[in-house]
Design a protein around this motif. Structure first.
Motif, short mmCIF file in Angstrom:
data_model
loop_
_atom_site.label_atom_id
_atom_site.label_comp_id
_atom_site.label_asym_id
_atom_site.label_seq_id
_atom_site.Cartn_x
_atom_site.Cartn_y
_atom_site.Cartn_z
N MET A 123 0.85 -1.23 0.01
CA MET A 123 -0.02 -0.04 -0.13
C MET A 123 0.70 1.32 0.05
SD MET A 123 -3.15 1.18 2.58
CE MET A 123 -3.91 -0.18 2.23
N ASN A 124 0.66 2.20 -0.75
CA ASN A 124 1.36 3.48 -1.00
C ASN A 124 0.78 4.30 0.14
OD1 ASN A 124 2.70 5.69 -1.82
ND2 ASN A 124 2.26 5.37 -3.80
N PHE A 125 1.85 4.85 1.02
CA PHE A 125 1.66 5.68 1.94
C PHE A 125 2.28 7.25 1.75
CE2 PHE A 125 1.21 1.76 4.12
CZ PHE A 125 -0.08 1.98 4.84
N ASP A 126 2.55 7.64 0.27
CA ASP A 126 3.05 8.75 -0.10
C ASP A 126 2.15 9.85 0.52
OD1 ASP A 126 5.10 7.66 -0.78
OD2 ASP A 126 4.71 7.71 -3.00
N TRP A 127 0.71 9.84 0.36
CA TRP A 127 -0.30 10.74 0.72
C TRP A 127 -0.29 10.87 2.19
CZ3 TRP A 127 -3.67 9.55 4.56
CH2 TRP A 127 -3.94 8.36 4.97
N PHE A 128 0.09 10.02 3.05
CA PHE A 128 0.04 10.19 4.55
C PHE A 128 1.40 10.97 4.88
CE2 PHE A 128 1.23 8.85 8.90
CZ PHE A 128 -0.01 9.18 9.58
N ILE A 129 2.66 10.74 4.09
CA ILE A 129 3.69 11.27 4.60
C ILE A 129 3.45 12.85 3.97
CG2 ILE A 129 6.28 11.73 4.15
CD1 ILE A 129 6.20 8.50 3.38
N LYS A 130 2.85 12.94 2.81
CA LYS A 130 2.99 14.39 2.47
C LYS A 130 1.75 15.34 3.22
CE LYS A 130 3.46 13.35 -2.52
NZ LYS A 130 3.07 13.37 -4.02
N LEU A 131 0.81 14.51 3.92
CA LEU A 131 -0.14 15.16 4.65
C LEU A 131 0.61 15.86 5.78
CD1 LEU A 131 -3.21 15.74 5.16
CD2 LEU A 131 -3.27 13.47 6.60
N PHE A 132 1.92 15.05 6.35
CA PHE A 132 2.33 15.56 7.69
C PHE A 132 3.49 16.55 7.13
CE2 PHE A 132 0.49 12.35 10.01
CZ PHE A 132 0.40 12.94 11.38
N THR A 133 4.08 16.36 5.69
CA THR A 133 5.14 17.39 5.44
C THR A 133 4.81 18.37 4.46
OG1 THR A 133 5.96 15.64 3.89
CG2 THR A 133 6.82 15.31 5.80
N GLY A 134 3.81 18.47 3.99
CA GLY A 134 3.33 19.38 3.11
C GLY A 134 3.09 20.84 3.42
N THR A 135 2.32 21.36 3.01
CA THR A 135 2.14 22.91 3.30
C THR A 135 0.62 23.28 2.92
OG1 THR A 135 2.83 23.95 1.12
CG2 THR A 135 4.58 23.79 2.99
N GLY A 136 -0.25 22.45 2.66
CA GLY A 136 -1.41 22.72 2.23
C GLY A 136 -2.49 22.96 3.27
N VAL A 137 -3.54 23.25 3.20
CA VAL A 137 -4.58 23.64 4.25
C VAL A 137 -4.76 22.31 5.25
CG1 VAL A 137 -6.95 24.21 4.67
CG2 VAL A 137 -5.88 25.20 2.95
N ALA A 138 -4.77 21.34 4.44
CA ALA A 138 -5.12 20.01 5.36
C ALA A 138 -4.09 19.96 6.24
CB ALA A 138 -5.33 18.88 4.33
N HIS A 139 -2.80 19.88 5.61
CA HIS A 139 -1.43 19.71 6.52
C HIS A 139 -1.65 20.61 7.75
CE1 HIS A 139 2.65 20.14 7.76
NE2 HIS A 139 2.52 21.41 7.39
N SER A 140 -2.21 22.14 7.57
CA SER A 140 -1.95 23.04 8.46
C SER A 140 -3.01 22.59 9.64
CB SER A 140 -2.28 24.25 7.76
OG SER A 140 -1.41 24.64 6.94
N ILE A 141 -4.32 22.28 9.24
CA ILE A 141 -5.21 21.94 10.07
C ILE A 141 -4.70 20.66 10.91
CG2 ILE A 141 -7.70 21.01 10.69
CD1 ILE A 141 -8.40 22.64 7.97
N LEU A 142 -4.08 19.70 10.24
CA LEU A 142 -3.68 18.48 11.15
C LEU A 142 -2.57 18.78 12.05
CD1 LEU A 142 -3.40 15.50 11.45
CD2 LEU A 142 -1.74 15.51 9.45
N LEU A 143 -1.58 19.59 11.60
CA LEU A 143 -0.39 20.17 12.42
C LEU A 143 -0.96 20.84 13.79
CD1 LEU A 143 2.58 20.48 12.92
CD2 LEU A 143 2.53 22.35 11.44
N ILE A 144 -1.93 21.72 13.44
CA ILE A 144 -2.39 22.58 14.66
C ILE A 144 -3.18 21.66 15.73
CG2 ILE A 144 -4.18 24.37 15.18
CD1 ILE A 144 -3.52 25.74 12.68
N ALA A 145 -4.02 20.74 15.14
CA ALA A 145 -4.71 19.75 15.97
C ALA A 145 -3.78 18.98 16.88
CB ALA A 145 -5.50 18.85 15.26
N VAL A 146 -2.63 18.32 16.13
CA VAL A 146 -1.57 17.66 16.86
C VAL A 146 -0.71 18.45 17.80
CG1 VAL A 146 0.37 16.12 16.54
CG2 VAL A 146 -1.38 15.92 14.69
N VAL A 147 -0.48 19.79 17.44
CA VAL A 147 0.10 20.56 18.35
C VAL A 147 -0.66 20.80 19.84
CG1 VAL A 147 0.93 22.68 18.81
CG2 VAL A 147 1.83 21.66 16.94
N ILE A 148 -1.83 21.08 19.53
CA ILE A 148 -2.96 21.50 20.67
C ILE A 148 -3.02 20.21 21.55
CG2 ILE A 148 -5.18 21.77 21.20
CD1 ILE A 148 -5.46 23.77 18.65
#
Length: 563
Positions: free
Chosen positions: A1-26
């Motif tokens: 299974m390709n997990f590139d999407w998951f890695i990009k979600l954490f390392t990217g700069t898009g809106v989804a990445h930003s919301i995820l990062l903020i949620a994890v930090v909180i």
């Protein structure tokens, strides 16, 4: 299974990445806030800021548009909820002894700002860094947000991470310094808690009794045969007499404006404590051995006293006198409890959702009134003030965006997204009902909105401040910890000395003053643990509203000085 999407979600700069990062930090920050304590004291949600700084240091970044929106909207939610929370007690906090306490608290706020500015001038430290240190030293996040917003408004939306970096460096020792100041004051003045109780009782600096209930016997011949309407006019005071015992018959009945007084009659009255002496002189003498319980017993259940909660939105903003309760329902509302304060129920008083009213009358009549009042407590759990909240936020943004020009200042001054919503929310909490706007919000709802707002703000600010944070610490930023400690301790010890020597305030009142002037709950918790009284809590709640307002305003002033 390709997990590139998951890695990009954490390392990217898009809106989804930003919301995820903020949620994890909180989530990480709140986890550490729950399990980590230093000396038994938790740093609370400040751990979110630290978690964000760590994420930023590790290279995580936020989408700029998302970051800007989350930070500003979080700040607005937080500031507005703070205003709604402190608003009901903001103006009443200046009454009587509260004036002294609020002026002392204002002195602490001003001295802190002066100390920070003096350190900037003496050491050459960056002023914006010292502003961050100042607000970390006094553990006040709204002031930090207001200062940063003002800087952003003056610099076309630019973000300066040094505010948050200074705040993060000074905050931990700031919590310790506030509590240490309370301990030092105890040592400086060799506090004896038994003597303190006597001192507090003698001074009565804080008039915690807003309403006094007494029985007066009519002995003044000059008012024999006068009606209650005449007494109200002669006294010029706000009084409510609910029941009268006629000397001639021993009967007890409700009082209205046409009730005539005869010598020997006994009146059951409610009034402000400051009004009791002139009323006693006018009417007669107080019967100390007769209380409300005896009155209730003597009525043989013909008259009852009940407390209902106003949940009928149609009553919001209406004058009590306009309801004509005496003529329509044959009952009297004697007292209203609002925001923890007992208020005498005068005809001109505006009713608000969430008020707790004390009603006196025959049981069947009181039961009828319950339908008008509402008394459906569960109804208060509904978001009745949601529309008012967004109206208030909109007005706050408009007010905060108005440019104000001052001579000698090259750029126009704005209240910003912190000052505008704060002022509007305080005004809404106090005067909204006059416009028939429902401003009542449950404590849990206000707290949830406040916590969500500050979590969003701290997470976005922390991530933005993380890049280069540890380099600053290594290259001299550790001195900010020392500067923050000085900013914390110097104003507190100076003003506490004045409070003790000049105004003879009790130790527990001073402890509450210190906790309230730094808006620091851990300091209040420590103060409450020292003695089994509410002195510290009363002082804290008295100065908290004005202090919060001044912290927000003074931060913006300091930024303007650096322009």
């Amino acid at each position: 299974m390709n997990f590139d999407w998951f890695i990009k979600l954490f390392t990217g700069t898009g809106v989804a990445h930003s919301i995820l990062l903020i949620a994890v930090v909180i989530a990480v920050g709140l986890f550490f806030a729950r399990i980590v304590k230093i000396g038994g004291v938790s740093l609370g949600i400040t751990w979110i800021l630290f978690a964000g700084i760590a994420a930023g240091h590790l290279g995580f970044v936020l989408d700029s548009t998302t970051s800007h929106f989350v930070k500003e909207f979080g700040l607005i939610l937080f500031i507005y909820s703070v205003g709604i929370e402190v608003g009901p007690g903001f103006f009443s906090s200046f009454r009587k002894g509260g004036i002294t306490l609020n002026m002392l608290a204002a002195g602490i706020v001003l001295l802190g700002c002066v100390t920070a500015y003096a350190i900037h001038l003496i050491t050459g430290e960056d002023l914006y860094a010292m502003i961050g240190v100042l607000y970390g030293a006094v553990t006040n996040t709204p002031g930090l947000g207001a200062a940063q917003q003002t800087y952003s408004d003056m610099n076309d939306g630019a973000f300066n991470s040094v505010f948050a970096q200074g705040y993060a460096m000074a905050y931990p020792l700031g919590v310790v310094g506030i509590i240490l100041s309370i301990v030092l004051i105890k040592w400086m003045f060799k506090i004896n808690f038994e003597k303190e109780q006597s001192l507090y009782a003698a001074n009565q600096r804080l008039n915690s009794e807003q309403v006094k209930v007494v029985t007066l016997e009519v002995i003044n011949p000059a008012i024999n045969g006068k009606t209650m309407s005449d007494i109200q006019r002669l006294s010029g005071r706000e009084i409510v007499a609910t029941r009268i015992m006629h000397r001639s018959t021993g009967d007890i009945e409700l009082v209205d404006e046409s009730t005539k007084l005869q010598l020997g009659d006994r009146l059951f009255m409610v009034a402000n404590p400051t009004d009791m002496e002139p009323l006693t002189v006018l009417i007669g003498r107080q019967l100390e051995d007769i209380n409300q319980t005896q009155w209730d017993a003597d009525t043989h259940n013909e008259l009852v006293s009940e407390r209902f909660v106003v949940t009928n939105p149609k009553l919001n903003g209406r004058r009590l006198g306009d309801l004509k309760l005496r003529s329509t329902f044959h009952v009297t509302i004697t007292r209203i409890r609002r925001a923890g304060i007992e208020i005498v129920a005068s005809p001109t008083l505006l009713i608000q959702m969430g008020d707790r009213v004390t009603v006196v009358g025959a049981k069947k009549d009181v039961t009828k009134l319950q339908g008008l009042i509402g008394n459906q407590v569960k109804r208060l759990d509904d978001p009745n003030s949601l529309m008012t909240t967004f109206i208030g936020i909109a007005l706050g943004v408009i007010l905060g965006s108005i440019p104000i020009f001052f001579p000698g200042i090259p750029v126009p001054v704005k209240l910003g997204l912190a000052g505008g919503p704060l002022i509007i929310s305080i005004l809404m909490a106090n005067f909204g009902p006059r416009l028939h706007l429902v401003t009542y919000t449950t404590t849990s709802s206000v707290k949830l909105m406040r916590e969500i707002g500050i979590c969003l703000f701290l997470a976005s600010v922390g991530i933005g401040a993380g890049d280069g944070f540890f380099d600053i610490v290594v290259n001299g930023g550790y001195m900010w910890v020392i500067y923050g400690f000085l900013i914390t301790v110097i104003p507190l010890l100076l003003i506490a000395t004045v409070a003790r020597l000049v105004y003879s305030l009790s130790y527990m009142t001073i402890a509450g003053l210190i906790a309230g002037s730094t808006t620091d709950p851990p300091a209040l918790a420590y103060s409450n643990s020292l003695a089994g009284t509410d002195q510290a809590a009363v002082a804290y709640s008295t100065v908290y509203p004005l202090t919060m307002f001044l912290r927000v305003v003074f931060g913006q002033v300091l930024v303007l000085l650096g322009a």
